[in-house]
Each structure stands twice: as structure tokens, then as C-alpha cells.
Design an enzyme around this catalytic site. Structure first.
Site, PDB file in Angstrom:
ATOM      1  N   SER A   1      -5.828   6.340   4.678  1.00  0.00           N
ATOM      2  CA  SER A   1      -6.163   6.110   3.267  1.00  0.00           C
ATOM      3  C   SER A   1      -6.603   7.424   2.612  1.00  0.00           C
ATOM      4  CB  SER A   1      -7.233   5.020   3.164  1.00  0.00           C
ATOM      5  OG  SER A   1      -7.334   4.509   1.858  1.00  0.00           O
TER       6      SER A   1
ATOM      7  N   ASP B   1      -0.262  -4.590   2.034  1.00  0.00           N
ATOM      8  CA  ASP B   1      -1.394  -3.765   1.592  1.00  0.00           C
ATOM      9  C   ASP B   1      -1.643  -3.981   0.090  1.00  0.00           C
ATOM     10  OD1 ASP B   1      -3.233  -1.704   1.030  1.00  0.00           O
ATOM     11  OD2 ASP B   1      -2.349  -0.409   2.553  1.00  0.00           O
TER      12      ASP B   1
ATOM     13  N   HIS C   1      -4.234  -3.390   4.273  1.00  0.00           N
ATOM     14  CA  HIS C   1      -4.659  -1.997   4.344  1.00  0.00           C
ATOM     15  C   HIS C   1      -5.206  -1.654   5.731  1.00  0.00           C
ATOM     16  CE1 HIS C   1      -5.404   1.773   2.421  1.00  0.00           C
ATOM     17  NE2 HIS C   1      -6.723   1.713   2.542  1.00  0.00           N
TER      18      HIS C   1
END
Length: 271
Positions: free
Chosen positions: A99, A223, A251
Site C-alpha cells: 500500500s 480491493d 486490500h
């Protein structure tokens, strides 16, 4: 083995070094926002058994690292990673980022010419942009990020609880959700807000063509935080990169499909 590494005057990063004498390849993990290196527990439990040296870094303001008021930019955080690599005298490592950590890994590769890195692994990267722009229709709205920042300053536990509800695509137990929530709460509130501002404002599109090492991108098809088109745009910007979809993951693909995640990472590292 946990150590502290100074990255600038008065700022030390906490680094966990697992299996340093194992003799296998080294993977340096950069966590996502607003977490710390312990998010990779289910990788750190398994990969060293296969002979890999795993190094987890807590970014400034997160986990056990120092919490300075300043220095919250991708440039500065990439410089921090350079200091860790130099201090530990690492060569030929696999740099792995999740991320926002993936965004920092991308900036590191562009800013430092991939110093010490032989391969790049990106997990649901917040790249090339996290927010929509007139010429980039994917991702989150700027207003959503402003809302996260406001929530950080007014009711951070509630903001994190709401975010956590969108993190995993598959069922996870309440104790695991609480554990994950605790990781996020352990971060500095100020660093949490600054990280959200970076996600809102940073643009990594110029960085992508500067990456020349073998690169893999893991992306959850479900996600809701870094939507799948972001990974596709990142792949398009990095020459010869590979995109590996995780059909049943949100995610938190490192947990949603833990077995596949670990196998695919070892495949890429060993290839």
C-alpha cells in the site's frame, strides 16, 4: 532481532531482522498506512523457515520508531530506507512494499536508482496515484482523504474502525480485527494524518519508468482501498512488470489469501 537505526539527527527507525544468518535471499518489507512491520506476522512466521532473511522496518511515526514532527514525505521516507540498507550493508535484496509502503518503495527505486535492490515486490500499492485527478479516473476522491484526515484529528479510533471494515474481503475473526485495529492505533496520530495527506497528494507516475529491476505486483480483485485499476496502471508504467491477481482478496491480500501470497512471493524471489 530488533535494532534501532539512526536515519537523521534525533530520529531512529526500529528494524526487526529475522534469520540474519540464514544464508538465503533477503526481503526488506515496508508496511502500509497506518500500520507497522507486525502486519507481516504471517509472512515472518513462514518465510524464514524456507531460508529467507526477512527485515521489517517501522517507518518514522509508526510502530516502535521515533515520532518526529517533520519528515513525512515520500522523499524523506525513501531516504530513511536508504539509510537502513546502507547501515545493514544489504546488497541484492528484494524490496517489498504494501500500500503506502509500496509507494515509498517506488519512490526509493526512482530516487536512489534502486541502490542495493535486485527485485521489487509491490503488494496492493498506493500507486501511481491514490486519488482521482482530471487525467486519472481511478482511486479515491480527494474529499475521502480529507475526511480521513479530519477523522484522525477528531476520532481516530472510529476512523480506523471504519477503514478496517473495508480492509478484508473474506471473513476474519473479531480477535484478529481487534489485533489489526491495535496495530493501527499504536501509530502516532500526527504521522497518521501526515500519511493520509501523502496518499492524497503524491504522484508517482514520473517514478515508474525509472524502475528497471524485475517487478511483481500482487493485487486483490476485491480491493476497496486500492482498486484493481491502480495495479494495472502501475504495471503499465513499469517495463516488464508482472501482475498477479488475488481473486478472493481485498486490500489485506497478505491475510485473505495467505498461502497463495507466501507461495507467490517465494516463487518471485527464487526465480
Amino acid at each position: 532481532m530488533g535494532i534501532y537505526i539512526p536515519v537523521e539527527q534525533g530520529v531512529n527507525l526500529y528494524v526487526e531482522d529475522l534469520n540474519p544468518g540464514g544464508g538465503g535471499k533477503t526481503i526488506l518489507f515496508i508496511h502500509g498506512w497506518p500500520l507497522n512491520h507486525t502486519m507481516f506476522e504471517y509472512q515472518f512466521d513462514q518465510l524464514p523457515k524456507a531460508g529467507y532473511r526477512c527485515i521489517g522496518v517501522d517507518l518514522r511515526g509508526f510502530g516502535k520508531s521515533d515520532r518526529p514532527w517533520g519528515g513525512y514525505s515520500y522523499d524523506r521516507m525513501a531516504d530513511d530506507i536508504r539509510r537502513v540498507i546502507e547501515t545493514l550493508r544489504l546488497e541484492g535484496i528484494i524490496l517489498a512494499g504494501f500500500s503506502m509502503g509500496g509507494a515509498i518503495a517506488i519512490r526509493y527505486m526512482a530516487r536512489h536508482g534502486g541502490f542495493g535492490v535486485s527485485k521489487l515486490a509491490l503488494f496492493a500499492p498506493a500507486a501511481p496515484l491514490f486519488t482521482k485527478r482530471p487525467d486519472f479516473p481511478y482511486g479515491n476522491s480527494i474529499e475521502e482523504l480529507n475526511h480521513l484526515i479530519e477523522g484522525t484529528y477528531t476520532d481516530r479510533p472510529k476512523m480506523l474502525e471504519d477503514l478496517g471494515g473495508r480492509f478484508f474481503a473474506r471473513y476474519v475473526s473479531a480477535p484478529l480485527q481487534n489485533w489489526f485495529h491495535g496495530i493501527a492505533l499504536s501509530s502516532s496520530g500526527h504521522a497518521t494524518a501526515m500519511g493520509a495527506a501523502l496518499l492524497r497528494d503524491e504522484d508517482l507516475r514520473p517514478d515508474l519508468p525509472k524502475i528497471s529491476v524485475p517487478t511483481v505486483i500482487f493485487q486483490g480483485a476485491q480491493d476497496m482501498i486500492c482498486p484493481y485499476p491502480l495495479a494495472q496502471a502501475t504495471q503499465a508504467g513499469i517495463k516488464h512488470s508482472e501482475l498477479v491477481p488475488f481473486a478472493y482478496s481485498g486490500h489485506g491480500l497478505f491475510y485473505c489469501e495467505m498461502g497463495k501470497f507466501n507461495r507467490e512471493l517465494m516463487r518471485f524471489v527464487g526465480s
